[in-house]
Design a protein around this motif. Sequence first.
Motif, PDB file in Angstrom:
ATOM      1  N   GLU A 210      37.807 -64.773-129.223  1.00 50.82           N
ATOM      2  CA  GLU A 210      36.448 -65.036-128.721  1.00 50.82           C
ATOM      3  C   GLU A 210      35.944 -63.897-127.841  1.00 50.82           C
ATOM      4  OE1 GLU A 210      36.151 -68.719-126.694  1.00 50.82           O
ATOM      5  OE2 GLU A 210      36.754 -69.926-128.431  1.00 50.82           O
ATOM      6  N   GLN A 211      36.856 -63.353-127.027  1.00 50.19           N
ATOM      7  CA  GLN A 211      36.492 -62.259-126.113  1.00 50.19           C
ATOM      8  C   GLN A 211      36.547 -60.895-126.796  1.00 50.19           C
ATOM      9  OE1 GLN A 211      35.752 -62.691-122.578  1.00 50.19           O
ATOM     10  NE2 GLN A 211      35.457 -64.757-123.374  1.00 50.19           N
ATOM     11  N   GLN A 212      36.955 -60.891-128.069  1.00 48.29           N
ATOM     12  CA  GLN A 212      37.142 -59.649-128.833  1.00 48.29           C
ATOM     13  C   GLN A 212      38.108 -58.701-128.120  1.00 48.29           C
ATOM     14  OE1 GLN A 212      33.209 -58.083-129.692  1.00 48.29           O
ATOM     15  NE2 GLN A 212      32.847 -59.632-131.278  1.00 48.29           N
ATOM     16  N   GLN A 213      39.135 -59.291-127.547  1.00 50.08           N
ATOM     17  CA  GLN A 213      40.188 -58.528-126.874  1.00 50.08           C
ATOM     18  C   GLN A 213      41.313 -58.280-127.885  1.00 50.08           C
ATOM     19  OE1 GLN A 213      40.415 -57.348-123.776  1.00 50.08           O
ATOM     20  NE2 GLN A 213      39.052 -58.530-122.439  1.00 50.08           N
ATOM     21  N   TRP A 214      41.082 -57.347-128.789  1.00 52.36           N
ATOM     22  CA  TRP A 214      42.017 -57.152-129.901  1.00 52.36           C
ATOM     23  C   TRP A 214      43.358 -56.610-129.425  1.00 52.36           C
ATOM     24  CZ3 TRP A 214      39.726 -60.112-132.970  1.00 52.36           C
ATOM     25  CH2 TRP A 214      38.346 -60.078-133.155  1.00 52.36           C
ATOM     26  N   ALA A 215      43.343 -55.759-128.412  1.00 54.74           N
ATOM     27  CA  ALA A 215      44.602 -55.230-127.878  1.00 54.74           C
ATOM     28  C   ALA A 215      45.443 -56.359-127.278  1.00 54.74           C
ATOM     29  CB  ALA A 215      44.329 -54.159-126.828  1.00 54.74           C
TER      30      ALA A 215
END
Length: 503
Positions: free
Chosen positions: A408-413
């Motif tokens: 949801e936060q687009q925190q792919w790392a």
Amino acid sequence: MIEQNLTILMVVVPLMCAPITAMLNRAYIGWLITLLVTTSCFVMSIILLLGLSDGTVIHYELGGWAPPWGIEYRLDSVNGLVALIVSGIGMLTSIYAKRSVEVEIESHQIPLFYTAFQLCFLGLLGICLTGDIFNLFVFLEISSLASYALIALGNNRKALTASFHYLVLGTLGATFFLIGIGLAYAATGTLNMADLSSGLVAASDIRLVHTAFAFIIVGMALKAAIYPLHLWLPNAYSYAPSVVSIFLCATATKVAIYVIIRCLFNVFSIDYVLSTLLPEVLVVVGAVAILYGSVRAIGQNGMRKMLAYSSVAQIGYMVMGIGFFSRSGLTASLLHLFNHALMKAALFMAAGLFIYRVNTATYENLKGMGKEMPWTFAAMLIAAMSLIGVPGTVGFVSKWQLLQAAIEQQQWAMLVIIIIGSLLAIIYMWKLIEVLYFQQQSKIRIQDVQSGSERFSHSPLSMTAALWILSGMCIYFGIFTDFSMQTAHSAVDLLFAGHRGQG
């Protein structure tokens, strides 16, 4: 009215029973009183939490003095969940304790051990229930002082060093927290957390408030063993008596995490926290903790030290979820707070059973013990799968929720790090499983053993039963998630009440 009385009774009961336990000075009576205290508090916490699921908030004014002048006890679904964890783990630890304490603590110290245990239990419950931030500090010190004494009772000489190390760092954390409280009081003129919140919103631009915020968060981060302020935790968990490791690993750091959540969302406003760099710092710190704790766990050659470093990693998951500052992220943190208490307490109980049987938890002396103790090994395996996050266990539920929050936060790392953390957990848990089941049993070196003792051929029923109750919960709450999910969602709704900036 009944619920209000139960709120204060959860603190009064252990407060009254602790000195009675010390005065009676009998080991069996001390254990029995501890079991009755923890069981009664657990029953009260269930009754209270069931009444809080609809968003109800219970207030109790001590001495009839209305806040902010008087001390208020405030119970909602957030601290209701944490109080349930503390009291439930306390009850199961008490069941487990009788036989374990008899072999790990000298007989003349056992009554005082149970006294200190009740004081630690009292302090942690008080932290959960109070609505006054200075009263919270008082309970923090009660639980901390009792913890130092409990850790020092370990039969390994390193327990004294671990306890002193914890005392120094714990005192430093408490001092930071107290300074933060003093600065917040100077800015607002109140110590009631609800009233403090209103005052801090009006004074949010004052440098004094920024300093108070920094001191409070750093102080509690040290108490919660958040990386890199975790240095006290590995030795404290490794050299304390088994019962102490079980109780503290499942409760002490969880209560500190709760205080951080309460301060971030209810004392300081969400908008204020989002205006700082703290959310980004928490995400990064959580990610580093996951990797660091997991790698250090892989390198250990003892079960308890490995589980201690694993706790550093698991705390990282909770911190990362808080740092996302979203409903899904905070839900994941609260779920993992509950789930980790179950699985880590079960793993430390298994370690305690191995110590009971062979007087050690080092890998060298645990070779083949899984075949000698199949019931203990099976329960430990369930808890290990939960720690990894295998579907059908509690660990999967909270990690899946955290993965969704990262997406949801687009925190792919962070998404990749969560997955790597689970893969590293497979490595360090498999290392233990291989030692216990697949390596050939070596000659076990046992010291200080009475001739003819049956201790090394039979596992006590009470210890095994407590372990299996927790392992069963790891499966039950991994499949039937209604209770934990609904409670977490109710808590998140309360924490985000009035804020529309995060979905």
